[in-house]
Design a protein around this motif. Sequence first.
Motif, PDB file in Angstrom:
ATOM      1  N   LYS A 152       6.228   6.045  -2.961  1.00 11.58           N
ATOM      2  CA  LYS A 152       6.433   4.627  -3.279  1.00 11.58           C
ATOM      3  C   LYS A 152       6.841   3.817  -2.051  1.00 11.58           C
ATOM      4  O   LYS A 152       6.714   2.595  -2.038  1.00 11.58           O
ATOM      5  CB  LYS A 152       7.520   4.476  -4.351  1.00 11.58           C
ATOM      6  N   SER A 153       7.330   4.512  -1.019  1.00 13.69           N
ATOM      7  CA  SER A 153       7.762   3.808   0.194  1.00 13.69           C
ATOM      8  C   SER A 153       6.585   3.436   1.089  1.00 13.69           C
ATOM      9  O   SER A 153       6.771   2.735   2.073  1.00 13.69           O
ATOM     10  CB  SER A 153       8.746   4.685   0.981  1.00 13.69           C
ATOM     11  N   LEU A 154       5.392   3.920   0.755  1.00 15.33           N
ATOM     12  CA  LEU A 154       4.197   3.629   1.538  1.00 15.33           C
ATOM     13  C   LEU A 154       3.264   2.757   0.718  1.00 15.33           C
ATOM     14  O   LEU A 154       2.889   3.116  -0.399  1.00 15.33           O
ATOM     15  CB  LEU A 154       3.479   4.921   1.939  1.00 15.33           C
ATOM     16  N   SER A 155       2.885   1.620   1.287  1.00 14.03           N
ATOM     17  CA  SER A 155       1.974   0.734   0.565  1.00 14.03           C
ATOM     18  C   SER A 155       0.530   1.179   0.708  1.00 14.03           C
ATOM     19  O   SER A 155      -0.327   0.795  -0.107  1.00 14.03           O
ATOM     20  CB  SER A 155       2.126  -0.701   1.075  1.00 14.03           C
ATOM     21  N   ALA A 156       0.216   1.972   1.721  1.00 18.86           N
ATOM     22  CA  ALA A 156      -1.149   2.471   1.921  1.00 18.86           C
ATOM     23  C   ALA A 156      -1.088   3.709   2.796  1.00 18.86           C
ATOM     24  O   ALA A 156      -0.191   3.865   3.632  1.00 18.86           O
ATOM     25  CB  ALA A 156      -2.037   1.415   2.567  1.00 18.86           C
TER      26      ALA A 156
END
Length: 841
Positions: A152-156
């Motif tokens: 969830k801490s990475l948007s892509a």
Amino acid sequence: MRKIKEFLRTLRYFLDRERRSRELEDEMAFHREMAERAGRPEARRRFGSPVRLQEQAREAWGWTWIDRLMQDLHYAARMLARSPGFTVAAVLVLALGMGTNVFMFTAMDWAFFKYLPVRDPDSLVRLLRQAPDNYAGVMSYPTAAYYREHAKSLSAVMTLMSGRLELAPDAKVLSANYVSANYFKELGASAAYGRLLDPALDEAQSESPAVVLGFEFWRRYFNADPAVVGRRILLNRQPATIVGVEPHGFPGLGSQGDAADIWLSITQQPYFVAGSKALTDTSAGTVAVWARLAPGVTAQMAEQELLSLTNVRRTLYPKDIWKGEIIRTEPAGHENVLDAGTMRGVSIISALGILILLMTCANLGGLLLARSVAREHEVAIRIAIGANRRRIFRQLFTESLLLALLGSAAGLALGCASLKACLLYFGRPTWVSAAPDWRVCVFLLVMTFVAAIFFGLAPALQLARQQQKKTRARQILIAVQVAASCLLVIISSLFVRSAQHVLYTDPGFGYEQVLSINPGLGEHGYTPAAAQAYLDKVERRLRATSGLASVSLVKYPPFSGGWIENTEVNGQRLHTYRNWVDSEFFRTIDIPVLLGRNFIPGDKNAVIVCEALAHKLWPGENPLGKMYGDKGIVVGVVGNASINGARDVDALEFYSPAQLEDMSEMSIVLKSNGAPDGLVPMLKSTVQSLDPKLFPEIRLLKSTFHENSLELEQVALLMSLMGVAATLLAGLGILGLVAYSVSQRTKEIAIRLALGSPKIQIVVSVLRQFAWPVCLGVIAGAAATAASSQVLRLMLFGISALDPLSYVTAVGLLLGVFILAALLPVRRALRLDVARALHQE
């Protein structure tokens, strides 16, 4: 509010100062005239100096320092214009020193500080695997997909896997980048023509996958024809459709991000590489992974979440996750990361740049000290008529500052032009520009003031105080610049010798007639048993082919990088290169077996070590029968050969017998009886005749050797240019100082010539004052280089940092340049017309 009003009043006076000065002068003249008309003869004396009163009035108005600075600059410009020879020489010297530093800083600026021209580079990070005993820059595709779905801490999350594809009909081999379909979108790229990969269109597998052409490949192979968009091509005999062309100067991510001929969706990789398990194998590290941090998330927060996800995967795939493994993030918005490894190289380059700047300042300082002798009379007159010493010092320092500004402007042009030429020569990415940005301009401005202080402060102080030390200060400056130039030239000589060692020294095995064939069996899904069966058939066919002297198998072909192990054996921590080979390998590449035996079929726990490793572990003992850690028993010792550690001074190599589980990753190495260049088509046909889906990578080892040496050649070239610059600076400094010394002693030389003094005595008397600072500088420079040998040895290959030939060559070259530079003005003085010289004096 009061300060604001005061500022506005001062600003108004400053902007209107010329009109107010005229009004003040007219008003003072009026009052002085009225007082004289009133019959008061002492009025003029009581009125005081009009000039001083005007100065006091201007000081009350404020910001008079600007007027004084402009006056100093105008006067400095006139003084420099009166000595065009000195000014041109000083500007050229400064341009050389400043230009070198601009070149270095601009290169480091785009390498480490300038952002890549992509969308929101600050939030880009690269994901790396790290454990106490392991490190990897790649991971399996299923692992990357897991992080993409659950973090969830990475948007892509973006993935990239490099490969090779064959373009029909001319069998041209292309470099291909398989990337996630969101790769271009996340980097904010727009197609030059057509479109780029789109997650909505290209994520799923299709019968005719989308292909994006690299800009340079499109311009070179398709003649920059926009009509290629929509054309169908065959890659590895599979149809694909060209949908667009990447934008010009697209930087990409990673070392291969901007070097691809074509771009494809990573989900299409099995379509082009038949039998590939790259998208399903959880144990293979095949893809480089980048990610974009979600808004408000720091890198540390992302690492904590990725650690939790890694621990979850450990329960699912315990064999594929290392003990103590973590996922480390690394900033990805720049061309390179300034970590501990690169910091060493940057520090050395910065130190060399500072040395060149120090030489430049010492050079100019000596010239200014020499020139100050001629200006003693001028300064003495100015002090006699009431000039303030501080005012004189400020004027002299302003002259030095103007000189530094002129030299810096020339150095900026020289540095940027040199960097542009190097970028074209070395083939750097098209997005990189040699144009300076604000960081380079700030750096240059700071260096300008620092240089002005270093080379202008001492001469200005001595001249303003009328305390000239006519020779000692100049001799100290000579010693400093000789020491700095000696250090630089020795270091340059060491790098050139290192490059010569790599390029021309026998690496310990024969490679001129050797080829390597990587059939890519593991990439195409071969099991170990199927790979062994295939390799057996290929070996039989190749051995039956005329023109081949030997055929063998190796896991890591020479010059391919190899497998590095940092292990502890017999209490010693070793940095070694390990390879898996068959019994014919040593004969194929001419590595002699010095002790013991070669591998034989059925060997499992056997190890063969190189001679250097045997001496290191068991000095004075017979290594045969010794246990090499947990790798096996030493059965043989072979000659030292830099197979995969040619550029690693501490590399030691050992070999294990190839086992069944290694067969999928094995390559074929063969030796020809003659020139190997014409064998490539036959070898390719032989490999593909047994399995048409294979597209083997065939390389000539001599070509690979020269490709691997290119970077070292470039470094040696740059260091050579730096050494040449240092030699020129030192030579120019000696030439200028000796020429000035000769000009000051023209009358003495003329008298001695008239009296019949031998010319050799005159030469010795002139050069004697420069002998001890030159000798002292050479000794100090050589000692400083020797003191830094522990740092230099990490960047040298095959030679010692105390290599005597490099030291002798560098010192001899410098002394030769110094003698030549000193003799030129002396020789000219000895040819002067004695009568004319005495008449002029």
